[in-house]
Write a protein that holds these residues in place. Sequence first.
Motif, PDB file in Angstrom:
ATOM      1  N   PHE A  48       0.825  -1.194   0.000  1.00  0.00           N
ATOM      2  CA  PHE A  48       0.000   0.000   0.000  1.00  0.00           C
ATOM      3  C   PHE A  48       0.864   1.251   0.000  1.00  0.00           C
ATOM      4  O   PHE A  48       2.047   1.202   0.331  1.00  0.00           O
ATOM      5  CB  PHE A  48      -0.961   0.005   1.194  1.00  0.00           C
ATOM      6  N   ARG A  50       1.267   5.007   1.634  1.00  0.00           N
ATOM      7  CA  ARG A  50       0.868   5.755   2.820  1.00  0.00           C
ATOM      8  C   ARG A  50       1.269   7.208   2.607  1.00  0.00           C
ATOM      9  O   ARG A  50       2.406   7.504   2.293  1.00  0.00           O
ATOM     10  CB  ARG A  50       1.541   5.188   4.057  1.00  0.00           C
ATOM     11  N   TYR A  66      -1.964   9.757   8.800  1.00  0.00           N
ATOM     12  CA  TYR A  66      -1.721   9.275   7.455  1.00  0.00           C
ATOM     13  C   TYR A  66      -2.996   8.710   6.848  1.00  0.00           C
ATOM     14  O   TYR A  66      -3.967   8.433   7.524  1.00  0.00           O
ATOM     15  CB  TYR A  66      -0.611   8.218   7.444  1.00  0.00           C
ATOM     16  N   GLU A  68      -4.019   5.697   3.814  1.00  0.00           N
ATOM     17  CA  GLU A  68      -3.450   4.575   3.071  1.00  0.00           C
ATOM     18  C   GLU A  68      -4.307   4.242   1.857  1.00  0.00           C
ATOM     19  O   GLU A  68      -5.517   4.418   1.887  1.00  0.00           O
ATOM     20  CB  GLU A  68      -3.356   3.331   3.957  1.00  0.00           C
TER      21      GLU A  68
END
Length: 153
Positions: A48, A50, A66, A68
């Motif tokens: 992923f 971020r 954050y 994602e």
Amino acid sequence: MTSSLHLFLRYFVLKTVEQHSQLAFSKITKQTRKNPGIGKDKNCTIRFLRLYGQVQSGLKVAEETYVEQLENPDNPLQCPIKLYDFYRFKCPQGARGPTDAFYLVPEPVVAPNSPIWYSGQPVNEDVMEQMLTRILLVKEVQEAHASSHISAY
């Protein structure tokens, strides 16, 4: 540059010039983690992107926050990780620092196999606003069209 703008508009829901202007290569990381699922997927890893320290609704949030976005292995042409990797690969090495702008001005003439497609110069906010307005308009038209139940004959 348009494709990277679209990437962050679509996958991270960044809609303002201010939000896009704050992006930097240092705020985006590729990460992996074990799949918490069961069965045959339990031993897989999930990749992923971020994005750290994002601005939401005009309010600055802490650097520790954050957002994602998961990899889309079924469709590489719409995978945020593949799109990010490709954009990063075509940017000059020196433009990937912590304070440098994420959106760079395209080189005036490039061939598809050229190693660098972008200069080290950041896109100015007026150009970014024009491009963002155009992308948002198309997105809104597409959403309106998709929600309509009118058939064309």
